[in-house]
Motif scaffolding. Sequence first.
Motif, PDB file in Angstrom:
ATOM      1  N   ARG A 215     -75.438 -47.992 -95.397  1.00 42.01           N
ATOM      2  CA  ARG A 215     -76.135 -46.572 -95.043  1.00 42.01           C
ATOM      3  C   ARG A 215     -75.736 -44.931 -95.000  1.00 42.01           C
ATOM      4  NH1 ARG A 215     -74.261 -50.605 -90.423  1.00 42.01           N
ATOM      5  NH2 ARG A 215     -76.263 -52.098 -90.231  1.00 42.01           N
ATOM      6  N   GLN A 216     -76.115 -44.373 -94.691  1.00 34.46           N
ATOM      7  CA  GLN A 216     -76.035 -42.998 -94.530  1.00 34.46           C
ATOM      8  C   GLN A 216     -74.723 -42.556 -93.694  1.00 34.46           C
ATOM      9  OE1 GLN A 216     -78.611 -40.428 -92.724  1.00 34.46           O
ATOM     10  NE2 GLN A 216     -77.784 -37.968 -93.738  1.00 34.46           N
ATOM     11  N   ASP A 217     -74.027 -43.094 -92.894  1.00 34.79           N
ATOM     12  CA  ASP A 217     -72.902 -43.272 -92.736  1.00 34.79           C
ATOM     13  C   ASP A 217     -71.639 -44.228 -93.467  1.00 34.79           C
ATOM     14  OD1 ASP A 217     -72.816 -45.599 -91.547  1.00 34.79           O
ATOM     15  OD2 ASP A 217     -72.759 -45.001 -89.451  1.00 34.79           O
ATOM     16  N   GLY A 218     -71.765 -44.038 -94.436  1.00 39.66           N
ATOM     17  CA  GLY A 218     -70.935 -45.345 -94.899  1.00 39.66           C
ATOM     18  C   GLY A 218     -70.790 -46.015 -94.727  1.00 39.66           C
ATOM     19  N   THR A 219     -71.256 -46.690 -93.538  1.00 38.90           N
ATOM     20  CA  THR A 219     -71.364 -48.752 -93.016  1.00 38.90           C
ATOM     21  C   THR A 219     -72.339 -49.269 -93.872  1.00 38.90           C
ATOM     22  OG1 THR A 219     -72.653 -47.806 -91.870  1.00 38.90           O
ATOM     23  CG2 THR A 219     -70.637 -47.485 -90.467  1.00 38.90           C
ATOM     24  N   ARG A 220     -71.879 -50.444 -94.010  1.00 47.94           N
ATOM     25  CA  ARG A 220     -73.472 -51.456 -95.118  1.00 47.94           C
ATOM     26  C   ARG A 220     -73.593 -52.614 -93.618  1.00 47.94           C
ATOM     27  NH1 ARG A 220     -67.992 -52.762 -98.601  1.00 47.94           N
ATOM     28  NH2 ARG A 220     -67.436 -53.362 -96.613  1.00 47.94           N
TER      29      ARG A 220
END
Length: 272
Positions: A215-220
Amino acid sequence: MPSDDEEISTQWTKSLTPEEHQRLEQQNTRLVSNHKANTLENEAKKHWDLFYKRNETRFFKDRHWSTREFTELLSDDENEKRRVLFEIGCGVGNFIFPLIEEKLDFKVFACDLSPRAIEILKTNPLYNLSETTAFQCDITTEDVHKHVEKDCIDIVTLIFVLSAIHPDKFTITLKNIFTVLKPGGLVLFRDYGLYDMAQIRFKPGNKIAENFYMRQDGTRSFYFSTDFVKSIFEIVGFEIMENTYIHRRTVNKKENVDVPRIFVQTKARKPA
């Protein structure tokens, strides 16, 4: 038109349109580099901590649907010995606090990868240290056994958690869960289903591996088929009791929003 709270269960995933096929194919034209993928793995705790720093309690809604979907959480036996619940990936308590409000008789363990999430959870007025033990933990490691004994848990809840973990660590995660469960204990699992609209909407440059995205925020996020869920649970030794797709449409006519969602819901048991 179904409303936001109507759900339909089925054994089959959706059929893709030609446009959806094309979008999934386009995702393969540019994958996340190995270096970036390794960095995301190494910094997973950091990204979830930043997520809760930004959103605190505002992002996820309290899951008041839990006892409707998982009737195993309810008990009509007043003489039954008090049960022990372990919520993995508890976040800020959106699952456990509605259960506490319903006055369900559980001793609760709760863990999350993010230390900040645990800090926020403990500020909730419903948090009672004598009833609930919350702690930071990476469930993909054996750290969990420092906090929870073997064969002591009646029910483990795994709600939108496994999808955030690297697929290479699914088996060790489920083995850790298997170890803390009592014989006959249950896992209640719900997560993102294959071809969920969120998966189809990813653009090239976000795909890490098959059905696994950044995801854009670095979570997956990983997207599960029922067959895949069945296989990873059974490899560890669980018996599958229920394993189905949940199809849902979130509709907001005022904002002209009509979004189809797909989840997988599974109930699995550690053999007695």
